[in-house]
Design a protein around this motif. Structure first.
Motif, mmCIF file in Angstrom:
data_model
loop_
_atom_site.group_PDB
_atom_site.id
_atom_site.type_symbol
_atom_site.label_atom_id
_atom_site.label_comp_id
_atom_site.label_asym_id
_atom_site.label_seq_id
_atom_site.Cartn_x
_atom_site.Cartn_y
_atom_site.Cartn_z
ATOM 1 N N GLN A 259 56.685 113.756 84.114
ATOM 2 C CA GLN A 259 55.990 112.872 83.191
ATOM 3 C C GLN A 259 56.879 111.779 82.619
ATOM 4 O O GLN A 259 56.426 110.955 81.832
ATOM 5 N N GLY A 260 58.154 111.790 83.019
ATOM 6 C CA GLY A 260 59.066 110.745 82.566
ATOM 7 C C GLY A 260 60.344 111.301 82.004
ATOM 8 O O GLY A 260 60.307 112.165 81.121
ATOM 9 N N GLY A 261 61.484 110.858 82.534
ATOM 10 C CA GLY A 261 62.775 111.293 82.023
ATOM 11 C C GLY A 261 63.015 112.768 82.279
ATOM 12 O O GLY A 261 62.927 113.250 83.400
ATOM 13 N N ILE A 262 63.289 113.516 81.220
ATOM 14 C CA ILE A 262 63.556 114.952 81.316
ATOM 15 C C ILE A 262 62.278 115.721 81.012
ATOM 16 O O ILE A 262 61.652 115.509 79.982
ATOM 17 N N ASP A 263 61.882 116.593 81.904
ATOM 18 C CA ASP A 263 60.726 117.470 81.709
ATOM 19 C C ASP A 263 61.170 118.926 81.749
ATOM 20 O O ASP A 263 62.165 119.279 82.395
ATOM 21 N N THR B 274 56.321 115.120 78.563
ATOM 22 C CA THR B 274 55.756 113.887 78.025
ATOM 23 C C THR B 274 56.645 112.750 78.519
ATOM 24 O O THR B 274 57.516 112.957 79.365
ATOM 25 N N ASN B 275 56.480 111.567 77.955
ATOM 26 C CA ASN B 275 57.400 110.485 78.295
ATOM 27 C C ASN B 275 58.672 110.538 77.471
ATOM 28 O O ASN B 275 59.515 109.642 77.553
ATOM 29 N N GLY B 276 58.822 111.603 76.673
ATOM 30 C CA GLY B 276 60.049 111.846 75.923
ATOM 31 C C GLY B 276 60.930 112.842 76.651
ATOM 32 O O GLY B 276 60.890 112.969 77.877
ATOM 33 N N THR B 277 61.723 113.577 75.889
ATOM 34 C CA THR B 277 62.618 114.600 76.436
ATOM 35 C C THR B 277 62.013 115.967 76.170
ATOM 36 O O THR B 277 61.743 116.323 75.023
ATOM 37 N N ASP B 278 61.788 116.724 77.233
ATOM 38 C CA ASP B 278 61.131 118.029 77.130
ATOM 39 C C ASP B 278 61.911 119.041 77.971
ATOM 40 O O ASP B 278 62.294 118.739 79.105
ATOM 41 N N ALA C 44 62.432 129.085 84.508
ATOM 42 C CA ALA C 44 62.101 127.846 83.809
ATOM 43 C C ALA C 44 63.358 127.178 83.289
ATOM 44 O O ALA C 44 64.419 127.791 83.173
ATOM 45 N N GLY C 45 63.199 125.886 82.953
ATOM 46 C CA GLY C 45 64.341 125.152 82.423
ATOM 47 C C GLY C 45 64.019 123.698 82.224
ATOM 48 O O GLY C 45 62.930 123.336 81.768
ATOM 49 N N GLY C 46 64.971 122.836 82.592
ATOM 50 C CA GLY C 46 64.813 121.401 82.431
ATOM 51 C C GLY C 46 65.125 120.670 83.721
ATOM 52 O O GLY C 46 65.927 121.144 84.538
ATOM 53 N N THR C 47 64.506 119.518 83.916
ATOM 54 C CA THR C 47 64.697 118.764 85.152
ATOM 55 C C THR C 47 64.527 117.277 84.939
ATOM 56 O O THR C 47 63.714 116.839 84.119
ATOM 57 N N GLU C 48 65.281 116.509 85.696
ATOM 58 C CA GLU C 48 65.078 115.070 85.811
ATOM 59 C C GLU C 48 64.521 114.718 87.188
ATOM 60 O O GLU C 48 64.320 113.537 87.491
ATOM 61 N N SER C 49 64.281 115.713 88.024
ATOM 62 C CA SER C 49 63.855 115.491 89.405
ATOM 63 C C SER C 49 62.359 115.198 89.495
ATOM 64 O O SER C 49 61.572 115.628 88.653
ATOM 65 N N SER C 50 61.989 114.525 90.580
ATOM 66 C CA SER C 50 60.588 114.221 90.843
ATOM 67 C C SER C 50 60.038 115.011 92.026
ATOM 68 O O SER C 50 58.888 114.810 92.412
ATOM 69 N N ASN C 51 60.846 115.912 92.611
ATOM 70 C CA ASN C 51 60.425 116.593 93.834
ATOM 71 C C ASN C 51 60.781 118.066 93.837
ATOM 72 O O ASN C 51 61.224 118.606 94.861
ATOM 73 N N LEU C 52 60.605 118.756 92.722
ATOM 74 C CA LEU C 52 60.865 120.189 92.702
ATOM 75 C C LEU C 52 59.973 120.910 93.715
ATOM 76 O O LEU C 52 58.825 120.517 93.949
ATOM 77 N N LEU C 53 60.502 121.979 94.299
ATOM 78 C CA LEU C 53 59.738 122.760 95.259
ATOM 79 C C LEU C 53 58.662 123.581 94.562
ATOM 80 O O LEU C 53 58.724 123.842 93.358
#
Length: 214
Positions: free
Chosen positions: A159-163, A184-188, A138-147
């Motif tokens: 969900q927006g920005g950093i998830d 969320t639409n915030g930073t997660d 687990a971790g953090g991502t700005e990507s929209s296409n993780l495997l």
């Protein structure tokens, strides 16, 4: 160092000491030509996935019952020495990917090394080995296409920005079966994952958004 793997600039180093601290059992250095083990920047500043003190070097080492060694970290190197047959053998894109590593118990051999990332910045911060042998990373991502199959997960899309994210990888590193975004639409971001006695995962993280409380 019993067998350095490529390297240059900043590298990842894993070292095993005797329980009494009286000697070195093994040590491995692994990396590509750019920064490995450094999250986003070598200086601490509010930038992309680097949101907190210590985020510049956030990673985790964990063991399974047989003593195999697992590492969750990140890399900017497009030539990181991944091994054959892993679930993601190529750099995902953007500036940084997560990496997932497995070594044998005395660090004499690398069992597998894989990228874990999509089309933007990604970092693998934590991992835990399920009783069935699967690796939850687990971790953090700005990507929209993780495997990983996201169908039916908590969040199938960013969900927006950093998830935050959690992915399930098999013990040999050949398959990534499931991934959920957590955001969320915030930073997660996700900073912890552990299991109870029944093998149920518990995930801990941070949000600046309106997290749904149940």
């Amino acid at each position: 160092n019993n067998g350095a793997l490529a390297g240059g600039n900043y590298d990842i180093v894993v070292t095993m000491l005797r329980a009494d601290g009286g000697g070195l059992i093994g040590s491995k250095k692994i990396g590509g030509s750019l920064e490995d083990g450094v999250n986003i920047s070598t200086t601490r500043s509010l930038n992309s996935l680097q949101q907190n003190y210590g985020d510049d070097g956030r990673s985790e080492v964990n063991l399974d019952p047989a003593g195999n060694i697992y590492v969750a970290s990140c890399t900017k190197s497009t030539n990181f020495p991944v091994t054959g047959g892993v679930f993601q053998p190529t750099f995902g894109g953007g500036g940084q990917d997560g990496v997932l590593l497995k070594f044998n118990p005395n660090l004499s051999a690398l069992s597998f090394a894989s990228y874990l990332g999509g089309n933007a910045n990604d970092a693998a911060y934590v991992l835990s080995v399920h009783p069935n042998g699967n690796i939850y990373v687990a971790g953090g991502t700005e990507s929209s296409n993780l495997l990983g199959n996201t169908a039916g997960t908590i969040h199938a899309t960013n969900q927006g920005g950093i998830d935050g994210f959690v992915s399930i990888v098999n013990t040999t590193g050949t398959t990534i079966s499931r991934t959920t975004y957590l955001g969320t639409n915030g930073t997660d971001q996700v900073f912890g994952v552990q299991f109870d006695r029944s093998g149920i995962p518990y995930v801990m993280g941070q949000t600046t958004g309106a997290w749904p409380v149940i």
